[in-house]
Design a protein around this motif. Structure first.
Motif, mmCIF file in Angstrom:
data_model
loop_
_atom_site.group_PDB
_atom_site.id
_atom_site.type_symbol
_atom_site.label_atom_id
_atom_site.label_comp_id
_atom_site.label_asym_id
_atom_site.label_seq_id
_atom_site.Cartn_x
_atom_site.Cartn_y
_atom_site.Cartn_z
ATOM 1 N N GLN A 18 -1.202 -13.244 4.175
ATOM 2 C CA GLN A 18 -1.290 -12.028 4.755
ATOM 3 C C GLN A 18 -1.855 -11.356 4.204
ATOM 4 N N TYR A 37 0.853 -1.143 0.508
ATOM 5 C CA TYR A 37 -0.104 0.285 -0.209
ATOM 6 C C TYR A 37 1.150 0.866 0.277
ATOM 7 N N ARG A 72 -7.435 -0.355 4.060
ATOM 8 C CA ARG A 72 -8.092 0.689 3.447
ATOM 9 C C ARG A 72 -8.375 1.893 4.667
ATOM 10 N N THR A 73 -9.184 0.801 5.694
ATOM 11 C CA THR A 73 -9.397 1.547 7.094
ATOM 12 C C THR A 73 -8.361 1.569 7.820
ATOM 13 N N ASP A 74 -7.381 0.780 7.835
ATOM 14 C CA ASP A 74 -6.315 1.114 8.880
ATOM 15 C C ASP A 74 -5.060 2.270 8.626
ATOM 16 N N LYS A 125 -5.164 -11.501 1.801
ATOM 17 C CA LYS A 125 -5.772 -10.971 2.093
ATOM 18 C C LYS A 125 -6.197 -10.358 3.708
ATOM 19 N N PRO A 126 -6.172 -10.844 4.697
ATOM 20 C CA PRO A 126 -6.106 -9.958 5.612
ATOM 21 C C PRO A 126 -6.180 -8.019 5.674
ATOM 22 N N VAL A 158 -4.695 -6.424 2.401
ATOM 23 C CA VAL A 158 -6.114 -5.989 1.650
ATOM 24 C C VAL A 158 -7.831 -5.450 2.167
ATOM 25 N N ASP A 159 -7.840 -6.636 2.663
ATOM 26 C CA ASP A 159 -9.142 -6.754 3.598
ATOM 27 C C ASP A 159 -9.523 -5.315 4.502
ATOM 28 N N THR A 160 -8.273 -5.082 5.199
ATOM 29 C CA THR A 160 -8.217 -4.120 5.881
ATOM 30 C C THR A 160 -7.326 -2.538 5.992
#
Length: 59
Positions: A38, A19, A47-49, A40-41, A43-45
């Protein structure tokens, strides 16, 4: 007007991701790369983390 403030890179096989924050003044503009299980988790988080850690311009 829309602006781009970050980029999420994921390879086609899904085995790597990173990122890049493009906000001016961000003290942690790069996160990753992450590999394998590592991805998928991440990518899933990310944008907010990441905005919670970013000290750049207001969101």
């Amino acid at each position: 007007m829309n602006t781009v403030d970050a980029a999420l890179y994921v390879d086609l096989e899904g085995v790597r991701a990173r990122y890049e924050c493009l906000r001016p003044g961000c003290t942690q503009p790069l996160e990753g790369p992450v590999y394998g299980d590592q991805v998928k988790p991440f990518v899933d988080t990310i944008r907010t983390d990441h905005p919670a850690r970013c000290t750049g311009v207001s969101r």
